[in-house]
Motif scaffolding. Structure first.
Motif: not given
Length: 395
Positions: A271-277
């Protein structure tokens, strides 16, 4: 007649026209893509004239570059319906991502610690000596490293294929094999290092990078915590999870408000988890406001129409037409949307306070007709004065 014609002179304004049909166009709202139909039983102003306007379907006039888009009248009923649709979508998302992963299976690169009691000499066969100190974080722990073929080699047992097995299953195989050479061997197998399965955390976290999975299912909270936690610029309402070629947008703020626990959302290997700014999810406020601005969401990621107008210094009291506030959404979507709010009533501010904006929304406050008329005159007066001066000089 000339002055009347000035009212339709070019200027920055948004015009709408009635379609002659009753409301029934479904509108999409929320980051999760829920849909709702415009409410027809409530009006922001509370008088019959405004209620009739709310019940009549309108559309934004089309140009060569833009299509005709239905206009949804904002009122308390629409806001409640959109919220209910978002909650239903979040429950579906929680069910989809809330399945507990299967128990950890040994993979290539994992390190196993195998101990045969009363036979310490067998530990010397491990790929890394137990007394050897690790010089780099990437170095494996002492034990038997699973090679690229998915095997380990153990004295007397030979080569054993362990990929896809659990430690207790490897233990049973070793006991069965070593039982040919030792009397009732006591074997312990445990994971010395988890290196085969990882998830990737990127974006507005303190230490982005890969996070190794272990025998405890990794929740969304744990993944962010092991990546150093949220940065000050993180938008907790927009976490992007990529799994198997599909993208899921997770709104932790709304989940908590709905009574759902993000800690029950589990990640899987790969899985790839990205926290947006937050500055990536700004909204644009323009038109007759005191300070046109790109409004930034709060730390919890939420920004309402009232928040955006507040960051823009509120509407301009001398030039704005409070009855003509618009929210334009989804320009590149197959069904773009336009929401209209009549802000002449104090009740409208309750709607603005509860209406959540989405990233890249455009909030536009139109000017009054008198202001446009005044601006046209300011453009014509220099030409009129020049003509009168030329006429006087000609005489």
């Amino acid at each position: 007649m000339t002055l009347a014609a000035c009212m339709i002179a070019p200027g920055m304004r948004m015009s709408t026209s009635a379609t002659g049909a009753s409301t029934g166009v479904k509108e999409t709202a929320g980051k999760s893509g829920a849909s709702a139909a415009p409410a027809s039983g409530e009006s922001s102003s509370g008088n019959p004239a405004d209620e009739a306007t709310s019940n009549s379907s309108q559309k934004a006039d089309a140009t060569q570059a833009t299509p005709e888009v239905p206009v949804t009248e904002l009122d308390i009923g629409v806001v409640k319906r959109l919220r209910e649709e978002r909650v239903a979508t979040q429950h579906q998302q929680a069910m989809l991502l809330g399945n507990v992963p299967s128990p950890y299976a040994i993979g290539i690169g994992d390190v196993l610690q195998v101990v045969v009691w009363d036979h310490p000499e067998l530990a010397a066969a491990s790929a890394v000596a137990p007394s050897q100190s690790q010089s780099r974080p990437a170095d494996p722990s002492p034990g038997f490293v699973v090679d690229q073929s998915g095997d380990i080699t153990f004295p007397y047992a030979g080569t054993i294929h362990v990929v896809g097995l659990r430690p207790e299953e490897v233990q049973k195989r070793l006991v069965a094999t070593l039982g040919k050479y030792f009397v009732k061997p006591q074997v312990t197998v445990r994971m010395a290092s988890y290196r085969a399965h990882e998830v990737y955390v990127d974006g507005a976290v303190h230490t982005p990078g890969s996070v190794a999975l272990n025998d405890v299912p990794m929740s969304l909270y744990e993944a962010v915590s092991r990546a150093g936690g949220f940065a000050d610029t993180a938008d907790q309402s927009d976490l992007v999870l990529v799994r198997g070629g599909e993208t899921h947008r997770i709104n932790m703020t709304q989940m908590l408000a709905s009574g759902l626990a993000p800690s029950r959302l589990y990640l899987k290997a790969g899985d790839m988890l990205r926290v947006t700014a937050r500055d990536e999810n700004d909204v644009y406020v323009m038109g007759e406001v005191n300070k046109p601005i790109s409004a930034i969401p709060q730390r919890n990621g939420r920004i309402t129409l009232a928040d955006a107008l507040s960051q823009a210094g509120s509407v301009n009291a001398t030039t704005a037409d409070a009855a003509q506030m618009f929210v334009i959404r989804g320009a590149l979507d197959s069904k773009p949307q336009v929401f209209h709010l009549d802000g002449r009533s104090p009740v409208a501010m309750l709607v603005a306070k509860e209406f959540d904006l989405q990233p890249k929304d455009v909030v536009y406050v139109d000017g009054s007709g008198l202001v446009r008329f005044s601006r046209v005159l300011s453009l014509l007066l220099p030409a009129i004065n020049a003509g009168m001066t030329a006429g006087i000089l000609a005489k």
